[in-house]
Scaffold this motif. Structure first.
Motif, mmCIF file in Angstrom:
data_model
loop_
_atom_site.group_PDB
_atom_site.id
_atom_site.type_symbol
_atom_site.label_atom_id
_atom_site.label_comp_id
_atom_site.label_asym_id
_atom_site.label_seq_id
_atom_site.Cartn_x
_atom_site.Cartn_y
_atom_site.Cartn_z
ATOM 1 N N ARG C 400 59.705 45.596 41.578
ATOM 2 C CA ARG C 400 58.144 45.200 41.205
ATOM 3 C C ARG C 400 57.448 44.878 42.385
ATOM 4 O O ARG C 400 57.595 43.606 43.075
ATOM 5 C CB ARG C 400 58.185 44.285 40.068
ATOM 6 C CG ARG C 400 58.771 44.737 38.966
ATOM 7 C CD ARG C 400 58.886 43.604 37.934
ATOM 8 N NE ARG C 400 57.491 43.594 37.193
ATOM 9 C CZ ARG C 400 56.958 42.616 36.460
ATOM 10 N NH1 ARG C 400 57.562 41.552 36.372
ATOM 11 N NH2 ARG C 400 55.794 42.742 35.833
ATOM 12 N N ASN C 401 56.500 45.441 43.169
ATOM 13 C CA ASN C 401 55.818 45.123 44.360
ATOM 14 C C ASN C 401 54.376 45.090 43.592
ATOM 15 O O ASN C 401 54.286 45.280 42.485
ATOM 16 C CB ASN C 401 55.855 46.409 45.172
ATOM 17 C CG ASN C 401 55.406 45.825 46.792
ATOM 18 O OD1 ASN C 401 54.817 44.588 46.831
ATOM 19 N ND2 ASN C 401 55.609 46.554 47.600
ATOM 20 N N PHE C 402 53.679 44.072 44.237
ATOM 21 C CA PHE C 402 52.297 43.809 43.683
ATOM 22 C C PHE C 402 51.581 43.436 44.740
ATOM 23 O O PHE C 402 51.673 42.673 45.776
ATOM 24 C CB PHE C 402 52.552 42.857 42.804
ATOM 25 C CG PHE C 402 53.123 41.285 43.235
ATOM 26 C CD1 PHE C 402 52.300 40.290 43.994
ATOM 27 C CD2 PHE C 402 54.505 41.278 43.360
ATOM 28 C CE1 PHE C 402 52.978 39.258 44.546
ATOM 29 C CE2 PHE C 402 55.254 40.177 44.154
ATOM 30 C CZ PHE C 402 54.419 39.409 44.554
ATOM 31 N N PHE C 403 50.142 43.789 44.596
ATOM 32 C CA PHE C 403 49.013 43.504 45.582
ATOM 33 C C PHE C 403 47.679 43.452 44.900
ATOM 34 O O PHE C 403 47.705 44.218 43.791
ATOM 35 C CB PHE C 403 48.993 44.799 46.663
ATOM 36 C CG PHE C 403 50.006 44.454 47.882
ATOM 37 C CD1 PHE C 403 49.355 43.454 48.927
ATOM 38 C CD2 PHE C 403 51.188 45.071 47.635
ATOM 39 C CE1 PHE C 403 50.368 43.245 49.850
ATOM 40 C CE2 PHE C 403 52.025 44.748 48.799
ATOM 41 C CZ PHE C 403 51.790 43.919 49.960
ATOM 42 N N PRO C 404 46.806 42.821 45.302
ATOM 43 C CA PRO C 404 45.448 42.802 44.751
ATOM 44 C C PRO C 404 44.703 44.436 44.557
ATOM 45 O O PRO C 404 45.238 45.112 45.691
ATOM 46 C CB PRO C 404 44.601 41.781 45.752
ATOM 47 C CG PRO C 404 45.587 41.335 46.614
ATOM 48 C CD PRO C 404 46.651 41.945 46.850
ATOM 49 N N ALA C 405 43.944 44.501 43.865
ATOM 50 C CA ALA C 405 43.474 45.730 43.603
ATOM 51 C C ALA C 405 42.609 46.378 44.841
ATOM 52 O O ALA C 405 42.704 47.462 45.086
ATOM 53 C CB ALA C 405 42.484 46.014 42.298
ATOM 54 N N ALA C 406 42.092 45.592 45.425
ATOM 55 C CA ALA C 406 41.328 46.108 46.691
ATOM 56 C C ALA C 406 42.247 46.190 48.039
ATOM 57 O O ALA C 406 41.761 46.710 48.973
ATOM 58 C CB ALA C 406 40.045 45.109 46.929
ATOM 59 N N ALA C 407 43.595 45.999 48.018
ATOM 60 C CA ALA C 407 44.094 46.064 49.328
ATOM 61 C C ALA C 407 44.500 47.511 49.495
ATOM 62 O O ALA C 407 44.879 48.143 48.822
ATOM 63 C CB ALA C 407 45.439 44.988 48.908
ATOM 64 N N ARG C 408 44.567 47.794 51.000
ATOM 65 C CA ARG C 408 44.828 49.170 51.203
ATOM 66 C C ARG C 408 45.471 49.265 52.449
ATOM 67 O O ARG C 408 45.959 50.374 52.829
ATOM 68 C CB ARG C 408 43.205 49.768 51.772
ATOM 69 C CG ARG C 408 42.377 49.830 50.729
ATOM 70 C CD ARG C 408 41.371 51.107 50.968
ATOM 71 N NE ARG C 408 40.580 50.964 51.836
ATOM 72 C CZ ARG C 408 39.631 52.106 52.435
ATOM 73 N NH1 ARG C 408 39.558 53.143 51.780
ATOM 74 N NH2 ARG C 408 39.084 51.768 53.270
#
Lengths: 421, 421, 421, 421
Positions: C400-408
């Protein structure tokens, strides 16, 4: 000071503030359009607080404050007078209601009137100068009421008018401002700063000598027509015309015209609502950057405040204006041609290149009112003259107004200067 | 201009920049500590770009630019010279590597040397003044290298030193600075601005008359000991001492001491690492707000730039300093007592209350270098003198330095002034 | 755990970090391109600090910390392990030098090696799982090194390459990705979460049941060609395709393409420098908003993480990849056609619509490492799969990887899902 | 749908909005306290705009819009319905006046009433569901009116009350909330989502199966007394209790108590003005971070929304509440003890750990109202239940409310959950 004359003046000035608010609803008076502006209701309360705090409480035996909590709400920036409501939050105060602030005004007015009429001699003498300061202070806020209301209404998509549009003029107005002429001044050792016994703010003194090189001033402020030519010539797209901070400001905001101008449709937002731009009227709502860029484009420069004042002193005084009616507080009129320096103080404030600094030997007033001017003497530029929104009789040649270089919501324009050829 | 003398000067100035970078690693040279500061590598490139762009490309036949892309990377703020890398992103450039920038310097130096030695007479004559300007420009960046490195290292929790600590002095230093004495100046009509044929920046002229009221200046800058007394007396907690913007700045940042001071442990961060604060040394890294608040507390004020310059002109010139060694670019030394105005230009820059404005008749240089000074003439204050970090021989009494009121990372202090009693 | 196997693994993983840094200069390794990214030097130090702090200091008798001050500098976010250098200021650390950080690594490696080879049995048993966690942790930072370097170099106007361009391929590549096919999954009661005895992060468990409605997944990630069709169809200008926050993000930034794309000239910035965009390669560097808008445009949706994992479990395991060479860590390759779910974990991370939340019964690890995952379980979205930049052997279907929705700036793309028809 | 029943409901709901505004002045109704909140006047206009735009204009032949410019002013976020006034500037609209907005309401009400009573059958059938949606929408804004007014008044240093304080209760209130008891739920395959034919928002469906592990829920929300114990135990100073974003939020704002609490003097700001905090009442105005930190401290966790709904379904329905009077919309009352889950929907909204995501098979409504819920499904957390400020009859067990994790100005609290032992 003559008590009855002061009383008449007190009544007139205080009444004028109410007259300015009269076309507005309680809702209009409650809102704050930006941190730099204040709600009209706050102006009405603050100017009363000034009298209550600096005149009535210390000098008028038996005076009872209207509401002890107003000391906090209506202090503007006087550190010596205790903590205060933060300026950017003045627009969050639905209470006290406008009606209550008007009660506050009546309470203060009644006490002031009684004090001026019948206060003990010693107390009156100690307070008279502060009453005059309070009136001058209120007049400054009268101009701010006008400018702050204009800013607020301009942000409303409905583009509401403060007053109804003017009836169409009977005769056709001139298409352009009177010809721009250069008036020569020889400079040398001049004296500036307030002289005489009339009222002046502490920052206008002491009167002192300055040395001026020969210079020229334009006979009138730059007109909208001239400023439109600057825009048409790419004025807002040519960095070489701008101060560095000014160019950064243009770029950051995508600025392409003075405040309240809509060049794409030729409209100008005014206190009477939107109307077509008039080439003959003075360019208004320029900030220092725009004023300086225009001057650069025109092969000229901004005057220094000493140049401006020395020239204004030489100007024959206009007949003292009868009290301006409310309807005049709306927009600078096109200049009527004539000799000498036109529209020195009744159209637009005029930016100078002078930073706002103390005069040699400057001493702030004693006590809390010492914070009135001195503590702002850094990082702002001096404006000279007066504007269509300045109350009648308020300004004089030694008057020093000041704002940050980027500010545009005052009635500010530009009178060009040049070195003598 | 004498070619061989210019050549020696060119070599000396260019070598000094390298000497300043010598104690630093490539990593040290690449980082940018804040938008106002630049990486050392950028300073080294930019000063070379200045010669390449303004001297070599237009005046030196056959010159080939080292790398065409550097025109974009190393332009600082010259709108006339095209677009440029944004200042706040100078610290994102790991490439070009420091080694490549040093190659760039060598390339430019070789071309400059050949041009000065053997360039065609007409071209040399056209370019000689620009070469001198480039050297003066490079000296300004030498001071910035020192101040920017200090700022960067100060933010590192390891508190690294640029140079090793000094050996302990043989004799005990004085516990306090020499006594503060007031020197009187009678004012009247004075001339300020650059005179003579030596180099000066455009903003130092034209020489012109000013009228000065009688005034007094302190014989030396305020010392750390004196500033500690101000702090101990609640200086940072008393709004009545501060300009309005200054008090807002104190409140917003919770400021309680000058930059690089750690009063809680008595330590000062310096280019030789942290060490105990010395009461005798000049107070340094003050901004205008702190300088003005201290002056207010001391019953004094800041001088105007005209007062400062008129007084400095009257001062017998110090023996021209032999070139400062690198090790001297580190911290202002305690003043050695003596007559007259001490430490005019070798300890700390001295804030004036004068806004940075053009002199009467000011004309910027022609061409792109016209952007050097004139476009910054708003919203900043003038600093006079020079500092421990100023390269030897760089400053003179007419020199006008300028920074925003809140800036603290330069070697800035305060010399008090008063109206004549 | 087998000591010699662990030792080999330790050496391989630690060496790979150095190999990733090898093409970079000390300057490259010192810079920080944005608060979300870290300097390579910091990654190299932090991964060593992890072993020092969590393995060596508590478990290895006689271990001496390399430099006590590194505990502050290289702590990332562990509140239980004391204060730490602020993340946005990691790029201000020119010291310790890269060389010193490499010494730090050698110091830690030597101690770890000795501990793994010869540490007391009890201590080794207590620490073995933490060593494995440290290696997994280092592999996560290896991917961040790649993504952070890419971001830094992309901001440099010189557009430098991390590695040299690839030799031109012998045979012509396919013009388009393999056909997009929908694979059907019947849903029902499924089990997800890590099973078995291999390593997994705490957030992958416990294994638990979920109920899934029937669904379909695309056989491969969306390709650049498909995404270009979305752009050409006005994808970035049609609010109806976007989540509300996504549309605000598009508007605020004037976004018109994924990160590193330059559609105006058809170029893509890669770790081998700019090169023409390839329609066949997976679309990469999309954030959640772009992924969801594309899905909406395509009449599809994002999968949930449970749908993704249940499908991935059913997929025959690819042959375990031999260790990726450095040169493979560069850009997602076009998919080679075939049956089943292509490019599950070796091209781009795949956004899911699932918020990052704890599984039923989730328990963080005991001690400081309990902060590893659990405290981030709000406000981010889960990414599934793995990317071209993920180290070989690091990921698994339950990852499970995870990042904020805006990260690119991660290697993120989109695999479409649909409800069963 | 029965016309006469709909008409009665229409009249009741529309009247309730006016009743909520009745204690407020025009000034109170014009101000906006923060970008997330709206002026009451705007709520009154927007809810009318909803009916005008989505019901009357498309379905009611001959309807004339009250003022064409209101389409721009009162659109909230519907991209499909054209451009709109920016949300953070809703507080700059002194015009239209409150009186004009009330005229607008009457205009819309009259047209709606006529349409419901006498509209053509086909048109009525097409519009009836939209009318019901409009009423549900208006009820949501009724809760926002209450919360936004509370926020505005709380920022006023006068601490004004929306309604007069309650008369002192005859009998002494309990010192503490009823004992906290754990209720066990066995989990397994459950169905959640809206069932039946009553109204529900699109985000409540479709009804679908979920698998739940066995769990426990607290019988009532956490009380103020319990939350005070958390504070007293250092809850706001212990990072190990907080989500990472939550701890950053605490640190950045120096947070030490829930919104509207003043623990230093034991006072709580309420819609009846400040009053002593009552240990027995539910803790309110917590954000997700505070809810989760409290749960961590209490050895518990937040429920998932599925756990909450499955449990709520099993709860015997409370007697349908008679319409709440205005005076009840003020503060959550202490729970009265009893069996089962207390205060499910009449005290405080209850944070869940569930991110706000679409249910399997979710389809937004067709047309502009498709923007109602779906486009917000990222980056927020689900709240379940209902609050003291929710209009009577508005909520149900499948109701999904959602807010960002940091929001505190709603009536939000926490009901604890645990895994089954």
């Amino acid at each position: 000071m003559d008590r009855s004359r002061l009383l008449r003046r007190l009544q007139a000035v205080r009444a004028h503030s109410l007259a300015l608010a009269q076309p507005l609803s309680a809702e209009d008076c409650a809102l704050q359009s930006m941190p730099d502006a204040s709600p009209v209701k706050w102006h009405l309360g603050h100017t009363s607080w000034f009298f209550e705090t600096l005149v009535l409480s210390p000098h008028c035996a038996g005076y009872r404050a209207f509401d002890a909590r107003f000391a906090y709400l209506f202090n503007s920036y006087y550190e010596a007078l205790g903590p205060r409501h933060p300026r950017p939050q003045r627009g969050l105060l639905s209470r006290p209601a406008l009606a209550e602030v008007l009660d506050y005004r009546r309470h203060v007015d009644a006490a002031l009137q009684e004090f001026v009429e019948a206060g003990a001699e010693e107390a009156f003498n100690a307070a008279a100068a502060l009453i005059e300061l309070g009136l001058q202070h209120e007049q400054q806020h009268q101009e701010l009421i006008v400018t702050d209301v204009k800013h607020l209404l301009s942000l409303n998509p409905l583009q509401p008018a403060y007053l109804a549009p003017e009836a169409a003029p009977a005769a056709a107005a001139a298409a352009e401002a009177p010809p721009l002429r250069w008036l020569d001044f020889e400079g040398g050792l001049a004296e500036i700063g307030h002289a005489g016994t009339g009222f002046a703010f502490d920052n206008e003194g002491p009167r002192h000598r300055v040395w001026l090189e020969p210079y020229r001033l334009a006979n009138r402020p730059v007109s909208c027509g001239e400023f439109l030519d600057f825009i048409a010539d790419g004025g807002y797209r040519r960095p070489e015309l701008w101060l560095s901070d000014g160019w950064a400001w243009v770029q950051a905001g995508g600025v392409a015209a003075p405040a309240y101008w809509h060049p794409q449709d030729g409209l100008l937002f005014t206190l009477r609502g939107p109307r077509p731009l008039d080439r003959a009227e003075p360019a208004c709502h320029l900030n220092l950057y725009e004023a300086a860029a225009y001057a650069q484009w025109a092969g000229a420069r901004l005057p220094t405040e000493a140049e401006w004042e020395a020239a204004a002193q030489a100007q024959p005084a206009a007949a003292a204006p009868a009290g301006k009616s409310l309807a005049e507080h709306l927009h600078p009129r096109p200049a009527a041609d004539g000799p000498g320096l036109l529209q020195l103080d009744d159209a637009v404030w005029q930016w100078t290149r002078s930073g706002y600094e103390p005069y040699p030997g400057f001493q702030p007033l004693a006590g809390a009112v010492g914070e009135y001017n001195g503590k702002f003497m850094v990082g702002q530029n001096v404006l000279r003259g007066g504007s269509c929104a300045s109350p009648a009789g308020h300004v004089r040649p030694s008057y020093r107004n000041f704002f940050p270089a980027a500010a545009r919501w005052q009635f500010t324009g530009v009178r060009l200067a040049r070195d003598a050829p």
